[in-house]
Design a protein around this motif. Structure first.
Motif, mmCIF file in Angstrom:
data_model
loop_
_atom_site.group_PDB
_atom_site.id
_atom_site.type_symbol
_atom_site.label_atom_id
_atom_site.label_comp_id
_atom_site.label_asym_id
_atom_site.label_seq_id
_atom_site.Cartn_x
_atom_site.Cartn_y
_atom_site.Cartn_z
ATOM 1 N N ASN A 209 0.864 -1.173 0.000
ATOM 2 C CA ASN A 209 0.000 0.000 0.000
ATOM 3 C C ASN A 209 0.903 1.227 0.000
ATOM 4 N N GLY A 210 1.181 1.742 -1.176
ATOM 5 C CA GLY A 210 2.054 2.901 -1.295
ATOM 6 C C GLY A 210 3.523 2.546 -1.372
ATOM 7 N N GLY A 211 3.866 1.280 -1.329
ATOM 8 C CA GLY A 211 5.266 0.862 -1.410
ATOM 9 C C GLY A 211 5.501 -0.012 -2.623
ATOM 10 N N THR A 212 6.422 -0.957 -2.478
ATOM 11 C CA THR A 212 6.765 -1.847 -3.588
ATOM 12 C C THR A 212 6.415 -3.278 -3.226
ATOM 13 N N ALA A 213 5.657 -3.934 -4.091
ATOM 14 C CA ALA A 213 5.350 -5.353 -3.954
ATOM 15 C C ALA A 213 6.144 -6.093 -5.016
ATOM 16 N N ASN A 214 6.985 -7.026 -4.609
ATOM 17 C CA ASN A 214 7.882 -7.696 -5.539
ATOM 18 C C ASN A 214 7.871 -9.196 -5.287
ATOM 19 N N THR A 215 7.521 -9.970 -6.291
ATOM 20 C CA THR A 215 7.629 -11.424 -6.204
ATOM 21 C C THR A 215 8.609 -11.960 -7.239
ATOM 22 N N GLY A 216 9.330 -11.074 -7.884
ATOM 23 C CA GLY A 216 10.308 -11.471 -8.900
ATOM 24 C C GLY A 216 11.701 -11.044 -8.506
ATOM 25 N N VAL A 217 12.403 -10.412 -9.442
ATOM 26 C CA VAL A 217 13.764 -9.930 -9.219
ATOM 27 C C VAL A 217 13.789 -8.441 -9.501
ATOM 28 N N SER A 218 14.378 -7.677 -8.592
ATOM 29 C CA SER A 218 14.527 -6.244 -8.765
ATOM 30 C C SER A 218 15.978 -5.883 -8.508
ATOM 31 N N GLY A 219 16.557 -5.105 -9.405
ATOM 32 C CA GLY A 219 17.962 -4.742 -9.230
ATOM 33 C C GLY A 219 18.374 -3.674 -10.210
ATOM 34 N N THR A 220 19.657 -3.544 -10.394
ATOM 35 C CA THR A 220 20.191 -2.546 -11.316
ATOM 36 C C THR A 220 20.541 -3.213 -12.640
ATOM 37 N N THR A 221 20.832 -2.400 -13.623
ATOM 38 C CA THR A 221 21.217 -2.942 -14.929
ATOM 39 C C THR A 221 22.616 -3.532 -14.894
ATOM 40 N N ALA A 222 23.317 -3.379 -13.784
ATOM 41 C CA ALA A 222 24.667 -3.911 -13.656
ATOM 42 C C ALA A 222 24.659 -5.382 -13.240
ATOM 43 N N VAL A 223 23.505 -6.042 -13.297
ATOM 44 C CA VAL A 223 23.433 -7.451 -12.950
ATOM 45 C C VAL A 223 24.257 -8.236 -13.956
ATOM 46 N N ALA A 224 25.214 -9.006 -13.459
ATOM 47 C CA ALA A 224 26.073 -9.799 -14.343
ATOM 48 C C ALA A 224 25.666 -11.257 -14.244
ATOM 49 N N GLY A 225 25.619 -11.924 -15.331
ATOM 50 C CA GLY A 225 25.296 -13.335 -15.317
ATOM 51 C C GLY A 225 23.881 -13.603 -15.789
ATOM 52 N N GLU A 226 23.367 -14.738 -15.410
ATOM 53 C CA GLU A 226 22.067 -15.208 -15.874
ATOM 54 C C GLU A 226 21.002 -14.974 -14.811
ATOM 55 N N VAL A 227 19.846 -14.456 -15.228
ATOM 56 C CA VAL A 227 18.706 -14.251 -14.345
ATOM 57 C C VAL A 227 17.522 -14.997 -14.939
ATOM 58 N N GLN A 228 16.909 -15.875 -14.143
ATOM 59 C CA GLN A 228 15.760 -16.648 -14.605
ATOM 60 C C GLN A 228 14.616 -16.457 -13.623
ATOM 61 N N VAL A 229 13.448 -16.060 -14.136
ATOM 62 C CA VAL A 229 12.264 -15.830 -13.316
ATOM 63 C C VAL A 229 11.118 -16.625 -13.925
ATOM 64 N N ASP A 230 10.491 -17.500 -13.117
ATOM 65 C CA ASP A 230 9.340 -18.240 -13.631
ATOM 66 C C ASP A 230 8.377 -18.597 -12.501
ATOM 67 N N HIS A 231 7.119 -18.711 -12.839
ATOM 68 C CA HIS A 231 6.052 -19.088 -11.908
ATOM 69 C C HIS A 231 6.041 -18.212 -10.657
ATOM 70 N N THR A 232 6.147 -16.898 -10.849
ATOM 71 C CA THR A 232 6.123 -16.010 -9.689
ATOM 72 C C THR A 232 4.687 -15.767 -9.250
ATOM 73 N N GLY A 233 4.527 -15.364 -7.995
ATOM 74 C CA GLY A 233 3.202 -15.131 -7.435
ATOM 75 C C GLY A 233 2.638 -13.782 -7.820
ATOM 76 N N ASP A 234 1.450 -13.493 -7.280
ATOM 77 C CA ASP A 234 0.788 -12.213 -7.539
ATOM 78 C C ASP A 234 1.471 -11.103 -6.749
ATOM 79 N N ALA A 235 1.602 -9.946 -7.383
ATOM 80 C CA ALA A 235 2.103 -8.749 -6.710
ATOM 81 C C ALA A 235 1.079 -7.648 -6.940
ATOM 82 N N ARG A 236 0.546 -7.075 -5.857
ATOM 83 C CA ARG A 236 -0.464 -6.024 -5.982
ATOM 84 C C ARG A 236 -0.022 -4.819 -5.167
ATOM 85 N N ALA A 237 -0.143 -3.671 -5.820
ATOM 86 C CA ALA A 237 0.205 -2.419 -5.154
ATOM 87 C C ALA A 237 -0.951 -1.450 -5.305
ATOM 88 N N SER A 238 -1.263 -0.740 -4.228
ATOM 89 C CA SER A 238 -2.319 0.263 -4.294
ATOM 90 C C SER A 238 -1.726 1.633 -3.983
#
Length: 108
Positions: A67-96
């Motif tokens: 509620n007014g913040g950040t809801a995250n069920t995946g990956v959040s970061g900077t563009t400087a992420v090095a290597g492989e990132v895999q995201v699958d079957h993540t849950g619901d994220a709801r923000a109001s």
């Protein structure tokens, strides 16, 4: 890998036991030199930057609500992420309100 190493040690022990003392001494010196070089190689490999081998995997996450913040069920970061990132079957994220929701990959 441990079985291969154990087999090599057993083979070397049998060969050293069968050889004459002078020949066994020369072979043991050569094997020691090779083992030392291999140890140097392993040390150099271990000293390489670990970010080159980074792997991030996010799977089967739960639900996130903000509620007014950040809801995250995946990956959040900077563009400087090095290597492989895999995201699958993540849950619901709801923000109001003025919130932000992410269920996948969000790079700043």
């Amino acid at each position: 890998m441990i079985l291969v190493t154990a087999a090599l040690v057993v083979i070397a022990a049998v060969v050293l036991a069968v050889l004459r003392w002078d020949d066994a001494n020369k072979l043991a010196s050569s094997l020691s030199a090779l083992a030392g070089l291999a140890a140097v190689g392993v040390g150099i490999y271990a000293a390489l930057p670990s970010s080159a081998r980074t792997r991030v995997r996010v799977s089967r996450t739960g639900r996130a609500v903000a509620n007014g913040g950040t809801a995250n069920t995946g990956v959040s970061g900077t563009t400087a992420v090095a290597g492989e990132v895999q995201v699958d079957h993540t849950g619901d994220a709801r923000a109001s309100g003025r919130g932000d929701a992410n269920t996948g990959l969000h790079l700043d």
